[in-house]
Design an enzyme around this catalytic site. Sequence first.
Site, PDB file in Angstrom:
ATOM      1  N   GLU A   1       0.852  -1.206   0.000  1.00 30.13           N
ATOM      2  CA  GLU A   1       0.000   0.000   0.000  1.00 30.13           C
ATOM      3  C   GLU A   1       0.882   1.249   0.000  1.00 30.13           C
ATOM      4  O   GLU A   1       0.588   2.233  -0.679  1.00 30.13           O
ATOM      5  CB  GLU A   1      -0.941   0.019   1.208  1.00 30.13           C
ATOM      6  CG  GLU A   1      -1.985  -1.090   1.194  1.00 30.13           C
ATOM      7  CD  GLU A   1      -2.797  -1.145  -0.086  1.00 30.13           C
ATOM      8  OE1 GLU A   1      -3.234  -0.096  -0.571  1.00 30.13           O
ATOM      9  OE2 GLU A   1      -2.972  -2.256  -0.633  1.00 30.13           O
TER      10      GLU A   1
ATOM     11  N   TRP B   1      -8.518   8.556  -7.853  1.00 29.50           N
ATOM     12  CA  TRP B   1      -9.789   8.899  -8.522  1.00 29.50           C
ATOM     13  C   TRP B   1      -9.806   8.374  -9.949  1.00 29.50           C
ATOM     14  O   TRP B   1     -10.798   7.815 -10.416  1.00 29.50           O
ATOM     15  CB  TRP B   1     -10.027  10.415  -8.499  1.00 29.50           C
ATOM     16  CG  TRP B   1     -10.805  10.807  -7.278  1.00 29.50           C
ATOM     17  CD1 TRP B   1     -10.307  11.323  -6.121  1.00 29.50           C
ATOM     18  CD2 TRP B   1     -12.222  10.647  -7.086  1.00 29.50           C
ATOM     19  NE1 TRP B   1     -11.321  11.494  -5.220  1.00 29.50           N
ATOM     20  CE2 TRP B   1     -12.505  11.106  -5.781  1.00 29.50           C
ATOM     21  CE3 TRP B   1     -13.265  10.178  -7.867  1.00 29.50           C
ATOM     22  CZ2 TRP B   1     -13.803  11.101  -5.252  1.00 29.50           C
ATOM     23  CZ3 TRP B   1     -14.560  10.175  -7.347  1.00 29.50           C
ATOM     24  CH2 TRP B   1     -14.813  10.630  -6.055  1.00 29.50           C
TER      25      TRP B   1
ATOM     26  N   ASN C   1     -10.414   3.439   3.137  1.00 28.63           N
ATOM     27  CA  ASN C   1     -10.079   3.225   1.716  1.00 28.63           C
ATOM     28  C   ASN C   1     -11.171   2.481   0.950  1.00 28.63           C
ATOM     29  O   ASN C   1     -11.521   2.863  -0.165  1.00 28.63           O
ATOM     30  CB  ASN C   1      -8.759   2.460   1.599  1.00 28.63           C
ATOM     31  CG  ASN C   1      -8.384   2.235   0.153  1.00 28.63           C
ATOM     32  OD1 ASN C   1      -8.218   3.181  -0.611  1.00 28.63           O
ATOM     33  ND2 ASN C   1      -8.281   0.967  -0.250  1.00 28.63           N
TER      34      ASN C   1
ATOM     35  N   TRP D   1     -19.545  13.018 -19.492  1.00 25.55           N
ATOM     36  CA  TRP D   1     -19.881  13.207 -18.075  1.00 25.55           C
ATOM     37  C   TRP D   1     -21.110  14.101 -17.980  1.00 25.55           C
ATOM     38  O   TRP D   1     -21.314  14.991 -18.810  1.00 25.55           O
ATOM     39  CB  TRP D   1     -18.717  13.864 -17.327  1.00 25.55           C
ATOM     40  CG  TRP D   1     -17.451  13.068 -17.332  1.00 25.55           C
ATOM     41  CD1 TRP D   1     -16.297  13.374 -17.982  1.00 25.55           C
ATOM     42  CD2 TRP D   1     -17.220  11.823 -16.657  1.00 25.55           C
ATOM     43  NE1 TRP D   1     -15.351  12.399 -17.757  1.00 25.55           N
ATOM     44  CE2 TRP D   1     -15.883  11.431 -16.945  1.00 25.55           C
ATOM     45  CE3 TRP D   1     -17.983  11.001 -15.838  1.00 25.55           C
ATOM     46  CZ2 TRP D   1     -15.325  10.259 -16.446  1.00 25.55           C
ATOM     47  CZ3 TRP D   1     -17.414   9.835 -15.342  1.00 25.55           C
ATOM     48  CH2 TRP D   1     -16.107   9.472 -15.642  1.00 25.55           C
TER      49      TRP D   1
ATOM     50  N   TRP E   1     -14.946  12.611 -12.573  1.00 28.37           N
ATOM     51  CA  TRP E   1     -14.094  12.290 -11.422  1.00 28.37           C
ATOM     52  C   TRP E   1     -13.387  13.530 -10.876  1.00 28.37           C
ATOM     53  O   TRP E   1     -13.031  13.582  -9.696  1.00 28.37           O
ATOM     54  CB  TRP E   1     -13.066  11.211 -11.804  1.00 28.37           C
ATOM     55  CG  TRP E   1     -12.184  11.593 -12.958  1.00 28.37           C
ATOM     56  CD1 TRP E   1     -12.463  11.419 -14.282  1.00 28.37           C
ATOM     57  CD2 TRP E   1     -10.909  12.248 -12.898  1.00 28.37           C
ATOM     58  NE1 TRP E   1     -11.437  11.925 -15.044  1.00 28.37           N
ATOM     59  CE2 TRP E   1     -10.457  12.425 -14.227  1.00 28.37           C
ATOM     60  CE3 TRP E   1     -10.096  12.690 -11.858  1.00 28.37           C
ATOM     61  CZ2 TRP E   1      -9.249  13.036 -14.541  1.00 28.37           C
ATOM     62  CZ3 TRP E   1      -8.879  13.289 -12.166  1.00 28.37           C
ATOM     63  CH2 TRP E   1      -8.471  13.463 -13.496  1.00 28.37           C
TER      64      TRP E   1
ATOM     65  N   TRP F   1       1.693   1.743  -3.404  1.00 28.46           N
ATOM     66  CA  TRP F   1       0.699   2.475  -4.218  1.00 28.46           C
ATOM     67  C   TRP F   1       0.934   3.980  -4.121  1.00 28.46           C
ATOM     68  O   TRP F   1       0.735   4.720  -5.078  1.00 28.46           O
ATOM     69  CB  TRP F   1      -0.735   2.145  -3.762  1.00 28.46           C
ATOM     70  CG  TRP F   1      -1.290   0.934  -4.447  1.00 28.46           C
ATOM     71  CD1 TRP F   1      -1.379  -0.317  -3.927  1.00 28.46           C
ATOM     72  CD2 TRP F   1      -1.812   0.852  -5.784  1.00 28.46           C
ATOM     73  NE1 TRP F   1      -1.924  -1.176  -4.853  1.00 28.46           N
ATOM     74  CE2 TRP F   1      -2.210  -0.487  -5.994  1.00 28.46           C
ATOM     75  CE3 TRP F   1      -1.984   1.777  -6.822  1.00 28.46           C
ATOM     76  CZ2 TRP F   1      -2.762  -0.924  -7.198  1.00 28.46           C
ATOM     77  CZ3 TRP F   1      -2.546   1.336  -8.026  1.00 28.46           C
ATOM     78  CH2 TRP F   1      -2.926   0.007  -8.209  1.00 28.46           C
TER      79      TRP F   1
HETATM   80  P1  FAD Z   1      -3.299   2.048   5.282  1.00 27.17           P
HETATM   81  O1  FAD Z   1      -4.149   0.963   4.755  1.00 27.17           O
HETATM   82  O2  FAD Z   1      -2.893   1.948   6.718  1.00 27.17           O
HETATM   83  O3  FAD Z   1      -2.097   2.244   4.330  1.00 27.17           O
HETATM   84  C1  FAD Z   1      -0.848   2.804   4.728  1.00 27.17           C
HETATM   85  C2  FAD Z   1      -0.473   3.946   3.838  1.00 27.17           C
HETATM   86  O4  FAD Z   1      -0.318   3.523   2.487  1.00 27.17           O
HETATM   87  C3  FAD Z   1      -1.508   5.057   3.781  1.00 27.17           C
HETATM   88  O5  FAD Z   1      -1.399   5.905   4.877  1.00 27.17           O
HETATM   89  C4  FAD Z   1      -1.178   5.720   2.460  1.00 27.17           C
HETATM   90  O6  FAD Z   1      -0.125   6.627   2.575  1.00 27.17           O
HETATM   91  C5  FAD Z   1      -0.723   4.552   1.603  1.00 27.17           C
HETATM   92  N1  FAD Z   1      -1.852   4.060   0.798  1.00 27.17           N
HETATM   93  C6  FAD Z   1      -2.767   3.141   1.133  1.00 27.17           C
HETATM   94  N2  FAD Z   1      -3.606   2.901   0.101  1.00 27.17           N
HETATM   95  C7  FAD Z   1      -3.209   3.723  -0.905  1.00 27.17           C
HETATM   96  C8  FAD Z   1      -3.678   3.959  -2.230  1.00 27.17           C
HETATM   97  N3  FAD Z   1      -4.701   3.276  -2.744  1.00 27.17           N
HETATM   98  N4  FAD Z   1      -3.049   4.885  -2.962  1.00 27.17           N
HETATM   99  C9  FAD Z   1      -1.986   5.578  -2.480  1.00 27.17           C
HETATM  100  N5  FAD Z   1      -1.501   5.390  -1.226  1.00 27.17           N
HETATM  101  C10 FAD Z   1      -2.099   4.484  -0.456  1.00 27.17           C
HETATM  102  N6  FAD Z   1      -4.560   8.643   0.044  1.00 27.17           N
HETATM  103  C11 FAD Z   1      -3.937   9.754   0.471  1.00 27.17           C
HETATM  104  O7  FAD Z   1      -2.965   9.660   1.224  1.00 27.17           O
HETATM  105  N7  FAD Z   1      -4.361  10.994   0.080  1.00 27.17           N
HETATM  106  C12 FAD Z   1      -5.427  11.167  -0.747  1.00 27.17           C
HETATM  107  O8  FAD Z   1      -5.750  12.302  -1.099  1.00 27.17           O
HETATM  108  C13 FAD Z   1      -6.124  10.003  -1.186  1.00 27.17           C
HETATM  109  N8  FAD Z   1      -7.224  10.099  -1.975  1.00 27.17           N
HETATM  110  C14 FAD Z   1      -7.877   8.968  -2.373  1.00 27.17           C
HETATM  111  C15 FAD Z   1      -9.012   9.078  -3.192  1.00 27.17           C
HETATM  112  C16 FAD Z   1      -9.701   7.936  -3.604  1.00 27.17           C
HETATM  113  C17 FAD Z   1     -10.906   8.066  -4.505  1.00 27.17           C
HETATM  114  C18 FAD Z   1      -9.261   6.670  -3.182  1.00 27.17           C
HETATM  115  C19 FAD Z   1      -9.995   5.421  -3.620  1.00 27.17           C
HETATM  116  C20 FAD Z   1      -8.139   6.545  -2.391  1.00 27.17           C
HETATM  117  C21 FAD Z   1      -7.430   7.681  -1.978  1.00 27.17           C
HETATM  118  N9  FAD Z   1      -6.277   7.588  -1.165  1.00 27.17           N
HETATM  119  C22 FAD Z   1      -5.639   8.723  -0.763  1.00 27.17           C
HETATM  120  C23 FAD Z   1      -5.690   6.273  -0.867  1.00 27.17           C
HETATM  121  C24 FAD Z   1      -6.167   5.579   0.416  1.00 27.17           C
HETATM  122  O9  FAD Z   1      -7.558   5.572   0.473  1.00 27.17           O
HETATM  123  C25 FAD Z   1      -5.632   6.239   1.686  1.00 27.17           C
HETATM  124  O10 FAD Z   1      -4.241   6.405   1.593  1.00 27.17           O
HETATM  125  C26 FAD Z   1      -5.914   5.344   2.906  1.00 27.17           C
HETATM  126  O11 FAD Z   1      -7.292   5.152   3.044  1.00 27.17           O
HETATM  127  C27 FAD Z   1      -5.364   6.005   4.140  1.00 27.17           C
HETATM  128  O12 FAD Z   1      -5.695   5.280   5.268  1.00 27.17           O
HETATM  129  P2  FAD Z   1      -4.603   4.512   6.111  1.00 27.17           P
HETATM  130  O13 FAD Z   1      -3.462   5.407   6.426  1.00 27.17           O
HETATM  131  O14 FAD Z   1      -5.301   3.858   7.247  1.00 27.17           O
HETATM  132  O15 FAD Z   1      -4.119   3.416   5.069  1.00 27.17           O
END
Ligand code: FAD
Length: 485
Positions: free
Chosen positions: A281, A388, A347, A312, A365, A284
């Site tokens: 993650e 997005w 997420n 759209w 989007w 990602w």
């Molecule tokens: P954990 O599951 O604990 O993951 C650890 C870290 O990994 C996160 O803190 C984050 O830095 C990174 N991470 C996890 N999933 C993703 C992902 N899919 N893409 C990129 N990094 C990821 N994340 C943001 O940090 N900022 C945003 O503006 C953002 N916008 C999003 C918009 C949409 C539509 C979606 C679907 C996802 C978005 N995310 C964003 C990714 C993800 O949802 C969040 O990083 C995550 O929910 C943060 O929660 P956590 O720290 O508990 O994640």
Amino acid sequence: MKKAIIWFRKDLRLSDNPALTQACEENNEIIPIYIYEENIPNAWMIGEASKWWLHYSLQSLCDNFDSFGIKLVLKKGNPLTILQSLLHETQANAVYWNRRYEPYSILNDAKIKQTLYKQGVKCNSYNGSLLIEPWEILTQKKTYFKVFTRFWNQSLKVLDIPNDLPIPELKKKNTAANLLSDNLNDWNLLPKHPNWAREFKKNWNPGEFNAQKKLMHFIENHLENYSKERDFPGCRGTSALSPHLASGEISPRQIWNAIKNYNITKKSKLLIESSNKYLAEIGWREFSYNLLYHFPKLPSDPFSDRFQSFPWKKNESFLKAWQKGLTGYPIVDAGMRQLWHIGWMHNRVRMIVASFLTKDLLINWTEGTKWFWDTLVDADLASNSASWQWVAGCGADAAPYFRIFNPVLQSQKFDPEGTYIRQWIPELTKLPTKYIHAPWETPEEILKESNIQLGINYPYPIIDHYEAKTKALDSFNRSVRNSSI
Ligand code: FAD
């Protein structure tokens, strides 16, 4: 006497901060500064929820510097002008910073570097926020990766993560004491009336040391079950470290090392599996930066050309209902209300609400990106734009357009007891679990017993999912056909 300015940006921490460490090693005195920029055309200026975070994060960084007898200088305005005047005032001869990768920052940093260089000031920049720089991971053909698994596999092959840096020796580096600094409160980063951020404080503790505490708590209590629990918004299965990462209170390298070190002592199969999932993650996040760096229009233009003329729909009332959490689909509404109340959303639910906006409501989007940008405390240009686009189907390595989340099935699968829905939609608290995912299917007498009057205290669905799905597929098929003519 060597003196240097350290320009803090999205790296609001003292530990594992390469610019700070290097500046301390190479200079006798340091002047740390944070510059708040406003009203820059064509740049994504900080959103409202992130301003809230920034306020407390800066307060914490000021306190941390303070404990070493050092003042963090706060200034508002144009960075080049402010740096030039500070260089003049202090007679410092170098500036240090950690790199940023947003298109505006890249251009601006290059301009500042060039201008100051001509004036005899050396600018030194470092990687303080990524495991790997976007230009370091390339395909055999020297192009950038557009598919996550290939990007991450290649990264894992070449990644060689050094130990993270401790807080450097700061005690004898005091310099900024007499410099004028803004008062943080005068920047008005916190909301006034109405104070929509009332619940933020109960949920978040910004600051470097809180980020470290949260990381260790997550590793010790939740990491092992991460792969099993991460998709269930009703339980605390994820780390919630995203706002700390977005502000740079913690670095991905610190997370990587903390997890690897913990694993060495435990050796459990489940822990290793979960750790790899968790680090993927983080991967990602790296992939999103890779995309933003190589495709700087990521926040505004579809990555896939097939979406250039996608039809759209503009629909203000649908957009408002989505933003307010009043679509009539409980899982969507719970997510949007969680976002509004605490500036963060799980997420899995981010994916559901994004699919709903782009595929059920057929709203661009970019509207979702903007709303998230303003309301998320973890708003991050790379991750937000890439995610997005991924959900909308127009991104790199995106979910195919024809995969349209059914909000009711998603809700039944990932919030089976309705725990999350009940947490964020008090109107539905009393509804039996059987009906909580689709209240409109509830028999009249049960609605009454649950104090629900559909259309009065909770909306009917604003759109029929099955009809919307047919329309979305039709729009997509036509759009793809047109783009390939
Ligand atoms: P954990 O599951 O604990 O993951 C650890 C870290 O990994 C996160 O803190 C984050 O830095 C990174 N991470 C996890 N999933 C993703 C992902 N899919 N893409 C990129 N990094 C990821 N994340 C943001 O940090 N900022 C945003 O503006 C953002 N916008 C999003 C918009 C949409 C539509 C979606 C679907 C996802 C978005 N995310 C964003 C990714 C993800 O949802 C969040 O990083 C995550 O929910 C943060 O929660 P956590 O720290 O508990 O994640």
